[in-house]
Design a protein around this motif. Structure first.
Motif, mmCIF file in Angstrom:
data_model
loop_
_atom_site.group_PDB
_atom_site.id
_atom_site.type_symbol
_atom_site.label_atom_id
_atom_site.label_comp_id
_atom_site.label_asym_id
_atom_site.label_seq_id
_atom_site.Cartn_x
_atom_site.Cartn_y
_atom_site.Cartn_z
ATOM 1 N N ARG A 107 -0.700 1.008 -15.715
ATOM 2 C CA ARG A 107 -1.013 0.129 -14.592
ATOM 3 C C ARG A 107 -1.964 0.880 -13.669
ATOM 4 N NH1 ARG A 107 1.814 -2.601 -17.319
ATOM 5 N NH2 ARG A 107 3.413 -4.114 -16.748
ATOM 6 N N VAL A 108 -2.797 0.126 -12.942
ATOM 7 C CA VAL A 108 -3.668 0.695 -11.923
ATOM 8 C C VAL A 108 -3.334 -0.003 -10.610
ATOM 9 C CG1 VAL A 108 -6.046 1.065 -11.138
ATOM 10 C CG2 VAL A 108 -5.504 1.138 -13.594
ATOM 11 N N SER A 109 -2.838 0.758 -9.642
ATOM 12 C CA SER A 109 -2.495 0.182 -8.345
ATOM 13 C C SER A 109 -3.492 0.636 -7.298
ATOM 14 C CB SER A 109 -1.066 0.561 -7.938
ATOM 15 O OG SER A 109 -0.924 1.957 -7.829
ATOM 16 N N VAL A 110 -3.803 -0.252 -6.347
ATOM 17 C CA VAL A 110 -4.739 0.047 -5.267
ATOM 18 C C VAL A 110 -4.107 -0.368 -3.943
ATOM 19 C CG1 VAL A 110 -6.835 -0.136 -6.666
ATOM 20 C CG2 VAL A 110 -5.887 -2.194 -5.615
ATOM 21 N N ILE A 111 -4.630 0.196 -2.850
ATOM 22 C CA ILE A 111 -3.963 0.013 -1.560
ATOM 23 C C ILE A 111 -4.492 -1.157 -0.745
ATOM 24 C CG2 ILE A 111 -3.342 2.453 -1.429
ATOM 25 C CD1 ILE A 111 -5.586 2.773 0.684
ATOM 26 N N SER A 112 -5.603 -1.769 -1.149
ATOM 27 C CA SER A 112 -6.153 -2.863 -0.348
ATOM 28 C C SER A 112 -6.658 -3.982 -1.231
ATOM 29 C CB SER A 112 -7.286 -2.355 0.552
ATOM 30 O OG SER A 112 -8.464 -2.112 -0.212
#
Length: 400
Positions: free
Chosen positions: A172-177
């Motif tokens: 998975r690739v998670s981002v903050i915005s």
């Protein structure tokens, strides 16, 4: 579930990514998971290790039920482009060896930057049969070009190729915005997840007035506060120059970082009596300082765009403070502040900033609704809402 979190910043560092890495580890530990953190010796934002940590290769600590594995890395006194690369590469190398020596985890959470950490996680995961979630706090190549740290060319293309590899290698690739999410969706990145930084509930806000009284700041003076890292991204020199041109405004810059000495020299050179530079404050004093500010400034140098998103926005709105966002019009910060009515946006240009500050000084009523809007916005990002969702994703990835 056995979880390994791998990132360059951790407690006791007070600003930037470190508090979120620590809070994630501690939350997972409270849920009964076996949590291990692989990180560095503390150095940020001062860019300086403690005397007791210098020369040490590895050390193990236990902090609030989290085993912390610290690894040596190179810390430059004045981080330039090349020295930053060496700084990050040294951590990736020593921490990779440390990860290989540890018991196999069910899942890894790998926090980027450093960009190289994604490739190291792929190799470590292949050797230990462990999937990983890549959690992206900054889009490093975009930020480097936008801020003028690096120019477009072969080296940036190498970094972008590495970035694409990292995204493909992660479970998975998670981002903050949401801005980062849109950028990566357009680039065809799969298995994306919005995992924003969150607000930690610290109880009710303290009573107002104590900080002003202790610092000799009158109740009628318009007080602007900046608190956090003082570095290249922030462009605080523009704020100092603008405030020095206006009577009846006080600016407090509270923090540390690679750009602190330059800001201090500018304050002295300008004879800016209405600008005060303070070190990072303990949490209780920080909260008293925040609630006494008329507005909290969050600034970004031109060129940052949506490549990064300042987490300090959450601490401002959680304490009910209006925000003065000094950033490009297309930045994620400008969009969020305007869309949710959290304060005032202004472009990072001297004339526009001076005009905006004078307008705020004369017409504070325009900030009246920001406290209510901020609290409504903050509800979406409470720890109790954000972290359980991410824990569920980790369980899913660990189960294959």
């Amino acid at each position: 579930m056995r979880v390994l979190v791998w990132g360059i910043n951790y407690d006791p560092e007070q600003v930037g990514i470190a508090p979120y890495n620590a809070a994630l580890c501690e939350y997972l530990a409270r849920q009964g998971h076996d949590v291990e953190m692989v990180t560095t010796f503390p150095y940020y934002p001062m860019w300086k290790k403690a005397e007791k940590d210098r020369g040490r290769l590895y050390r193990s600590d236990v902090i609030r039920n989290v085993r912390v594995r610290r690894c040596w890395h190179f810390v430059p006194a004045q981080p330039s482009g090349f020295e930053r690369i060496m700084h990050e590469a040294s951590f990736v190398y020593t921490s990779f060896l440390r990860v290989l020596s540890l018991r196999r985890a069910d899942v890894m959470v790998v926090v980027s930057p450093p960009l190289l950490l994604g490739a190291a996680a792929w190799l470590a995961g292949a050797l230990k049969r462990t999937p990983h979630v890549l959690h992206v706090q900054d889009l490093q190549p975009d930020a480097a070009v936008g801020l003028g740290i690096l120019e477009d060319g072969w080296f940036i293309e190498v970094l972008r190729a590495l970035e694409r590899f990292n995204y493909g290698a992660a479970a998975r690739v998670s981002v903050i915005s949401e801005g980062m999410l849109r950028i990566l969706e357009k680039r065809g990145v799969k298995r994306l997840l919005h995992f924003p930084n969150w607000i930690v509930a610290n109880g009710p806000a303290p009573a107002r007035g104590a900080f002003r009284q202790a610092r000799g700041i009158g109740p009628g003076e318009f007080l602007i506060l900046y608190s956090g890292n003082i570095g290249m991204k922030q462009g605080l020199e523009l704020i100092v120059e603008a405030v020095s041109r206006i009577d009846g405004i006080r600016l407090i810059i509270c923090g540390d970082g690679a750009g602190r000495s330059a800001v201090a020299k500018m304050i002295d050179a300008n004879g800016s009596r209405n600008v005060t530079l303070l070190p990072l404050q303990p949490d209780a004093e920080y909260r008293r300082m925040m609630v006494d500010a008329d507005v909290c400034v969050i600034s970004q140098r031109s060129g940052g765009g949506a490549a990064f998103f300042p987490s300090k926005l959450f601490s401002c709105v959680a304490l009910g403070r209006p925000v003065l966002a000094v950033a490009d019009a297309e930045s994620e910060l400008a969009r969020v502040v305007q869309e949710h009515g959290l304060g005032v946006w202004v472009a990072p240009e001297m004339d526009a900033l001076v005009t905006a500050l004078r307008d705020l000084q004369r017409n504070r009523a325009q900030l009246e609704n920001c406290e209510a809007n901020g609290k409504k916005f903050a509800e979406r990002y409470e720890e109790a809402r954000v972290l359980p969702r991410f824990e569920a994703v980790l369980r899913e990835v660990a189960s294959g």
